[in-house]
Design an enzyme around this catalytic site. Structure first.
Site, PDB file in Angstrom:
ATOM      1  N   LYS A  79     -64.930 -67.715 -14.072  1.00 45.53           N
ATOM      2  CA  LYS A  79     -64.031 -66.672 -14.588  1.00 45.53           C
ATOM      3  C   LYS A  79     -64.476 -66.250 -15.986  1.00 45.53           C
ATOM      4  CE  LYS A  79     -59.004 -65.933 -15.146  1.00 45.53           C
ATOM      5  NZ  LYS A  79     -57.680 -66.564 -14.989  1.00 45.53           N
ATOM      6  N   SER A 154     -54.478 -63.983 -12.031  1.00 52.40           N
ATOM      7  CA  SER A 154     -55.519 -63.278 -12.747  1.00 52.40           C
ATOM      8  C   SER A 154     -56.932 -63.666 -12.321  1.00 52.40           C
ATOM      9  CB  SER A 154     -55.372 -63.509 -14.248  1.00 52.40           C
ATOM     10  OG  SER A 154     -55.535 -64.872 -14.573  1.00 52.40           O
ATOM     11  N   SER A 178     -52.334 -68.319 -11.733  1.00 58.51           N
ATOM     12  CA  SER A 178     -53.541 -67.495 -11.584  1.00 58.51           C
ATOM     13  C   SER A 178     -54.668 -68.079 -10.755  1.00 58.51           C
ATOM     14  CB  SER A 178     -54.085 -67.135 -12.957  1.00 58.51           C
ATOM     15  OG  SER A 178     -53.356 -66.054 -13.449  1.00 58.51           O
TER      16      SER A 178
HETATM   17  N1  GLN Z   1     -49.294 -63.711 -13.150  1.00 59.05           N
HETATM   18  C1  GLN Z   1     -48.962 -64.537 -14.266  1.00 59.05           C
HETATM   19  C2  GLN Z   1     -48.876 -63.726 -15.504  1.00 59.05           C
HETATM   20  O1  GLN Z   1     -49.208 -62.587 -15.476  1.00 59.05           O
HETATM   21  C3  GLN Z   1     -49.908 -65.681 -14.379  1.00 59.05           C
HETATM   22  C4  GLN Z   1     -51.086 -65.445 -15.230  1.00 59.05           C
HETATM   23  C5  GLN Z   1     -51.995 -66.634 -15.314  1.00 59.05           C
HETATM   24  O2  GLN Z   1     -51.749 -67.679 -14.706  1.00 59.05           O
HETATM   25  N2  GLN Z   1     -53.024 -66.489 -16.116  1.00 59.05           N
HETATM   26  O3  GLN Z   1     -48.468 -64.201 -16.511  1.00 59.05           O
END
Ligand code: GLN
Length: 482
Positions: A79, A154, A178
């Site tokens: 990532k 994400s 994410s």
């Molecule tokens: N979807 C969640 C958010 O937008 C999780 C993001 C993440 O785990 N980086 O905060």
């Protein structure tokens, strides 16, 4: 034979048997990535030369029969919020479009030490804020199961690159789901281990008390392999403590033994989750999953965890409170994009940040700054900290008499890329994944069998440092569906 179809463990045994070389496998991946020609918009940065050099080195180790790490020759995508030395790291933001770190993250160091082959850096939501990759400056990734759908986020690029067979394993990060949610959307296994298991040195922070590095694999055993390679304490990250419960070996080939792990387990199913209005397919698969556990001898206990109704709101207050100060360093002076035209420092900061950040990041900086302000911190931030404690107390209580909590990973199936989703709607979708991050617990998503091309992810969450129990149960669950 298409070598990109093999699992990481199959690659390793193929190398050991001299069926093929690491270079051949790496070339097959490179060809596939080129062939796809960015069809799924997965890689932001990709280095053919570096990957091939790494592959040749590992082949030499194999030839010389040298002792090697556990990822020997497995091609991996990472990532783009995790530093790989001398490779661009953008966090999918215009702010860091040209940033090249000249140091390695602990994650990179461990992957290299274990002889993994890094292919490149993959797409994500900007600074990991989102659930679809649609907030990426580089545009959304597409779901290889159906390119009209989002791959989740994400870590959507990680999941999509693995599902598209553009790598054999992928590294992601998980602040509120994410890793697990994109794993669920792309039909993969995604594991977020206990908070502190893996060093975050060289990982761009979103919300420090929630962030955790984790792994994607085509199955439970593959994802566990990558976690084992990355796990460990590091002096460079005081919150990393290592995690012994990840250091175990299993006989991955013995399905009966795997299924026997389910026998006698106590599984908590929160009553609130049973009453929710879920996508009908998700509900159906959730019920099936409960049945599978029951059939294999697990006890299903319906529990009340009152505080779960506050998780989404509490998470968003706390996370934004951590995001706002974390984003302060991106000002065009210390880090990041600098605007071309300005007549004062103040104007430079303002314009650089206005140009460099996308809408979702700005929204969270503003909310975070507001709720941390002297006037409002007591009503929002400090209150949310108390609720976080309450959630922890109630969940710890459940784990006194239960081994695991079971729920769907996401309340919905992957939406279409062109579907407009409001921020609040998006935040609400994290309700199943957030509790684990709130309390630092290990949590993972395991795919149910595909139907009409899509799969629903089932989430298992254990108590802190009980990763072994969770992974064994997940393996048993996976094998009972074969
Ligand atoms: N979807 C969640 C958010 O937008 C999780 C993001 C993440 O785990 N980086 O905060």
């Amino acid at each position: 034979m298409d070598l990109t179809k093999l699992k990481a463990r199959e690659l390793i045994s193929g190398y050991e048997n001299r069926d093929f070389t690491v270079e051949e496998v790496t070339k097959s991946y490179i060809e596939k990535i080129k062939d796809h020609n960015n069809k799924y918009n997965t890689y932001i940065t990709f280095s053919e030369e570096k990957a091939l050099n790494a592959a040749k080195k590992v082949d030499k180790h194999y030839q010389d029969r040298e002792e090697m790490g556990i990822l020997s020759g497995v091609p991996i995508s990472i990532k783009d919020n995790i530093a790989v030395k001398d490779m661009r790291m953008t966090c999918a933001s215009k702010m860091l479009e040209d940033f090249i770190p000249h140091y390695e993250s602990t994650v990179e160091k461990k992957i290299r030490k274990n002889c993994g082959v890094i292919l490149g850096k993959v797409n994500m939501d900007e600074f990991a804020m989102g659930a679809s990759t649609k907030t990426s400056y580089f545009g959304p990734s597409k779901n290889p199961l159906n390119p009209d759908l989002v791959p989740g986020g994400s870590s959507g690029g990680s999941a999509a690159s693995l599902a598209a067979e553009e790598c054999a394993l992928s590294v992601g990060t998980d602040t509120g789901g994410s890793i697990r949610q994109p794993a669920s959307f792309c039909g993969l296994v995604g594991i977020k281990p206990t908070y502190g298991s893996i060093s975050r040195f060289g990982v761009a922070s979103m919300a420090n008390t929630f962030d955790q590095v984790g792994a994607f694999g085509k199955d439970v055993a593959d994802a566990h392999l990558l976690l084992k390679a990355m796990e460990g304490r590091s002096k460079k990250d005081a919150t990393s403590v290592g995690n012994k419960s990840l250091r175990f070996d299993l006989d991955y080939d013995n399905d009966d033994e795997a299924i026997s792990y389910l026998n006698g387990l106590n599984i908590a199913v929160p009553k609130m989750y049973l009453d929710l209005d879920l996508d009908p397919r998700v509900k159906e698969e959730y019920e099936k999953a409960i049945e599978i556990f029951e059939k294999s001898g697990a006890n299903i206990n319906v529990v009340e965890i009152d505080a779960l109704k506050y998780v989404v709101q509490t998470y968003n207050i706390l996370v934004n409170g951590e995001i706002a100060p974390n984003m302060a360093r991106f000002d065009g002076l210390r880090y990041g994009h600098r605007t071309d035209n300005y007549s004062s420092y103040k104007e430079m900061f303002k314009k650089s940040r206005a140009e460099g950040f996308g809408t979702e990041v700005k929204r969270r900086i503003m909310i975070g700054t507001h709720i941390l302000s002297l006037e409002y911190a007591k009503d929002y931030y400090y209150k949310a900290l108390e609720v976080r404690n309450m959630i922890k107390t109630q969940m710890d209580k459940v784990y006194e008499s239960n081994d695991l909590m079971l729920c769907p990973t996401s309340p919905i199936l992957p939406p279409r890329i062109d579907k407009e989703v409001s921020p609040v709607e998006m935040y609400k979708q994290d309700l199943f994944t957030i509790p684990a991050n709130m309390i630092g617990a290990p949590s993972m998503s395991v795919p149910m069998p595909k139907k009409d091309g899509l799969s629903v992810g089932i989430e298992l969450t254990a108590n802190r440092f009980k990763d072994d129990l969770m992974i064994k149960a997940a393996l048993g669950f996976e094998r009972s569906m074969r």
